[in-house]
Design a protein around this motif. Structure first.
Motif, PDB file in Angstrom:
ATOM      1  N   GLY A 152      -3.188 -16.754  15.984  1.00 35.81           N
ATOM      2  CA  GLY A 152      -2.092 -16.608  15.038  1.00 35.81           C
ATOM      3  C   GLY A 152      -2.143 -17.765  14.057  1.00 35.81           C
ATOM      4  N   GLY A 153      -0.979 -18.245  13.684  1.00 39.55           N
ATOM      5  CA  GLY A 153      -0.914 -19.343  12.718  1.00 39.55           C
ATOM      6  C   GLY A 153       0.360 -19.255  11.886  1.00 39.55           C
ATOM      7  N   GLY A 154       1.366 -18.604  12.471  1.00 39.52           N
ATOM      8  CA  GLY A 154       2.643 -18.444  11.767  1.00 39.52           C
ATOM      9  C   GLY A 154       3.206 -19.761  11.234  1.00 39.52           C
ATOM     10  N   PRO A 155       3.287 -20.807  12.069  1.00 35.52           N
ATOM     11  CA  PRO A 155       3.857 -22.064  11.589  1.00 35.52           C
ATOM     12  C   PRO A 155       3.048 -22.665  10.431  1.00 35.52           C
ATOM     13  N   ILE A 174       1.213 -21.011   8.269  1.00 33.58           N
ATOM     14  CA  ILE A 174       1.435 -20.185   7.067  1.00 33.58           C
ATOM     15  C   ILE A 174       2.772 -20.570   6.432  1.00 33.58           C
ATOM     16  N   PHE A 208      11.401 -13.484   7.818  1.00 34.43           N
ATOM     17  CA  PHE A 208      10.927 -12.572   8.871  1.00 34.43           C
ATOM     18  C   PHE A 208      11.962 -11.484   9.101  1.00 34.43           C
ATOM     19  N   GLY A 255      10.751 -10.242  13.697  1.00 31.28           N
ATOM     20  CA  GLY A 255       9.579 -10.999  14.133  1.00 31.28           C
ATOM     21  C   GLY A 255       8.358 -10.846  13.243  1.00 31.28           C
ATOM     22  N   LEU A 256       8.475 -10.069  12.151  1.00 30.10           N
ATOM     23  CA  LEU A 256       7.323  -9.853  11.265  1.00 30.10           C
ATOM     24  C   LEU A 256       7.593 -10.480   9.894  1.00 30.10           C
ATOM     25  N   ARG A 257       6.557 -11.113   9.329  1.00 29.32           N
ATOM     26  CA  ARG A 257       6.748 -11.815   8.060  1.00 29.32           C
ATOM     27  C   ARG A 257       6.848 -10.841   6.885  1.00 29.32           C
ATOM     28  N   VAL A 301      -1.455 -16.074   3.481  1.00 24.61           N
ATOM     29  CA  VAL A 301      -1.687 -15.689   4.874  1.00 24.61           C
ATOM     30  C   VAL A 301      -3.191 -15.623   5.158  1.00 24.61           C
ATOM     31  N   LEU A 329      -5.099 -18.209   7.631  1.00 19.59           N
ATOM     32  CA  LEU A 329      -5.653 -17.673   8.881  1.00 19.59           C
ATOM     33  C   LEU A 329      -7.182 -17.757   8.910  1.00 19.59           C
ATOM     34  N   VAL A 343       2.527  -5.593   5.334  1.00 16.99           N
ATOM     35  CA  VAL A 343       2.354  -5.786   6.775  1.00 16.99           C
ATOM     36  C   VAL A 343       1.783  -4.504   7.353  1.00 16.99           C
ATOM     37  N   ASN A 358      -1.396  -7.974   6.416  1.00 17.90           N
ATOM     38  CA  ASN A 358      -1.039  -9.026   7.359  1.00 17.90           C
ATOM     39  C   ASN A 358      -0.600  -8.338   8.658  1.00 17.90           C
ATOM     40  N   VAL A 359      -1.248  -8.696   9.755  1.00 16.82           N
ATOM     41  CA  VAL A 359      -0.923  -8.073  11.039  1.00 16.82           C
ATOM     42  C   VAL A 359      -0.438  -9.148  11.997  1.00 16.82           C
ATOM     43  N   ASN A 360       0.623  -8.883  12.706  1.00 17.44           N
ATOM     44  CA  ASN A 360       1.068  -9.845  13.711  1.00 17.44           C
ATOM     45  C   ASN A 360      -0.061 -10.065  14.726  1.00 17.44           C
ATOM     46  N   ALA A 361      -0.296 -11.331  15.065  1.00 19.18           N
ATOM     47  CA  ALA A 361      -1.449 -11.667  15.914  1.00 19.18           C
ATOM     48  C   ALA A 361      -1.362 -11.009  17.296  1.00 19.18           C
TER      49      ALA A 361
HETATM   50  C1  LIG Z   1       3.079  -9.676  10.093  1.00 14.07           C
HETATM   51  C2  LIG Z   1       3.151 -11.081  10.615  1.00 14.07           C
HETATM   52  O1  LIG Z   1       4.220 -11.560  10.957  1.00 14.07           O
HETATM   53  N1  LIG Z   1       1.994 -11.767  10.686  1.00 14.07           N
HETATM   54  C3  LIG Z   1       1.890 -13.116  11.151  1.00 14.07           C
HETATM   55  C4  LIG Z   1       0.422 -13.427  11.384  1.00 14.07           C
HETATM   56  C5  LIG Z   1       0.207 -14.720  12.135  1.00 14.07           C
HETATM   57  C6  LIG Z   1       0.840 -14.717  13.512  1.00 14.07           C
HETATM   58  O2  LIG Z   1       1.143 -13.703  14.122  1.00 14.07           O
HETATM   59  O3  LIG Z   1       1.018 -15.988  14.034  1.00 14.07           O
HETATM   60  P1  LIG Z   1       1.844 -16.408  15.331  1.00 14.07           P
HETATM   61  O4  LIG Z   1       1.130 -15.802  16.505  1.00 14.07           O
HETATM   62  O5  LIG Z   1       1.769 -17.888  15.300  1.00 14.07           O
HETATM   63  O6  LIG Z   1       3.254 -15.878  15.212  1.00 14.07           O
HETATM   64  C7  LIG Z   1       2.488 -14.112  10.131  1.00 14.07           C
HETATM   65  O7  LIG Z   1       2.389 -13.883   8.929  1.00 14.07           O
HETATM   66  O8  LIG Z   1       3.014 -15.149  10.586  1.00 14.07           O
END
Ligand SMILES: CC(=O)N[C@@H](CCC(=O)OP(=O)(O)O)C(=O)O
Ligand SMILES: Nc1ncnc2c1ncn2[C@@H]1O[C@H](COP(=O)(O)OP(=O)(O)O)[C@@H](O)[C@H]1O
Length: 270
Positions: A29-32, A34, A47, A50-52, A62, A66, A115, A151-154
């Protein structure tokens, strides 16, 4: 992933898994990171469920963070131990294809921009790396059929990949002990859940835990034998998660898996 010493221990653990004869695949991931860069650039950080919320400008950041930073740092940390890690993005060799998805807030769809949710995985590039004893390090960025980049949640990306690869285990690392039963009021961790029990709980979950637990559910329903959420702040949490039967954290198992006595629900599912 924001603590350099934990970062190094994690890399060491992944290499240890390889030496133990397993074939680990890392999805990061890398949310923080980003959010920090978006802040510095004066772009909005928001968010939904839970999704950006991802505008085209956000998407550039992003992808840059990433694939250009977090993935490179992980590849470097793993390769301190030998020529193992190869980084790729979900876009590469059509590894991950996605469609635009909304966030579901109080039962309603909310538009969150670019997303994606993964609809197809081509695991051949990753499979070839595994065949050659490499450790694929995958960034959760995917390609739409028309070439749009999503952008996909990790956690959801990891889950889709685990299913496509026929993985035995999925271990998700986070910054809490596991799934708290009554967050934020209590920190009692739910240590084990069947897929049906988790399914019933999902509507009550919020923020980052939602995609994580949704990912665990999809994984065990897709054939993964055990999906775990472990506390990444504890050194070697990954090794404990993989090798210990009752590792700390939350473990999700398929419905047919036996639930230890005293932890199971009643027959009516409550
Ligand atoms: C769509 C979405 O929310 N994508 C995430 C992708 C990175 C992620 O998932 O990082 P973490 O595992 O650290 O939360 C984002 O943009 O933060
Ligand atoms: N039921 C819950 N149990 C544990 N954490 C929860 C719960 N609901 C929401 N959270 C929040 O989810 C966060 C983890 O999600 P997220 O920050 O997206 O994780 P990561 O970046 O590790 O993928 C926790 O730090 C906590 O603030």
């Amino acid at each position: 992933m924001v603590d350099p010493s934990l970062y190094r221990t994690f890399a060491q653990d992944v290499v240890e898994l390889l030496h133990a004869g397993l074939r680990p695949v890392v999805v990061h991931g890398g949310g923080p990171q980003i959010s920090e860069l978006l802040d510095r650039l004066g772009l909005e950080v928001r968010f939904e469920a839970g999704l950006r919320v991802t505008t085209p400008e956000t998407m550039d950041v992003v992808r840059m963070v990433l694939t250009g930073r977090v993935q490179r740092e992980l590849v470097g940390a793993i390769n301190a131990h030998g020529p193992f890690a190869v980084g790729l993005s979900g876009e590469d060799a059509h590894t991950m294809t996605a469609v635009r998805r909304p966030a579901w807030v109080a039962g309603r769809p909310v538009d969150i921009g670019l997303v994606g949710d993964i609809t197809a995985v081509r695991a051949d590039a990753i499979g070839a790396l595994l065949e050659h004893g490499r450790i694929p390090v995958v960034s959760p960025v995917a390609r739409g059929e028309d070439g749009t980049v999503y952008n996909v949640n990790a956690d959801l990306a990891a889950s889709a990949l685990a299913v496509a690869l026929g993985a035995d285990r999925l271990v998700m690392m986070t910054d809490v002990e596991g799934l708290y039963a009554d967050w934020p009021h209590s920190t009692e961790v739910i240590d084990r859940l069947t897929a049906d029990q988790l399914d019933a709980l999902l509507p009550e979950l919020a923020s980052g835990m939602l995609p994580k637990m949704e990912g665990c559910l999809r994984a065990v329903r897709g054939g993964v034998t055990r999906a775990q959420v472990v506390d990444g702040r504890i050194p070697h949490a990954l090794l404990h998660g993989v090798f210990t039967e009752n590792a700390p954290g939350t473990t999700v198992v398929p419905d047919e898996a036996p639930v230890p006595e005293g932890l199971g629900g009643r027959e009516d599912g409550t």
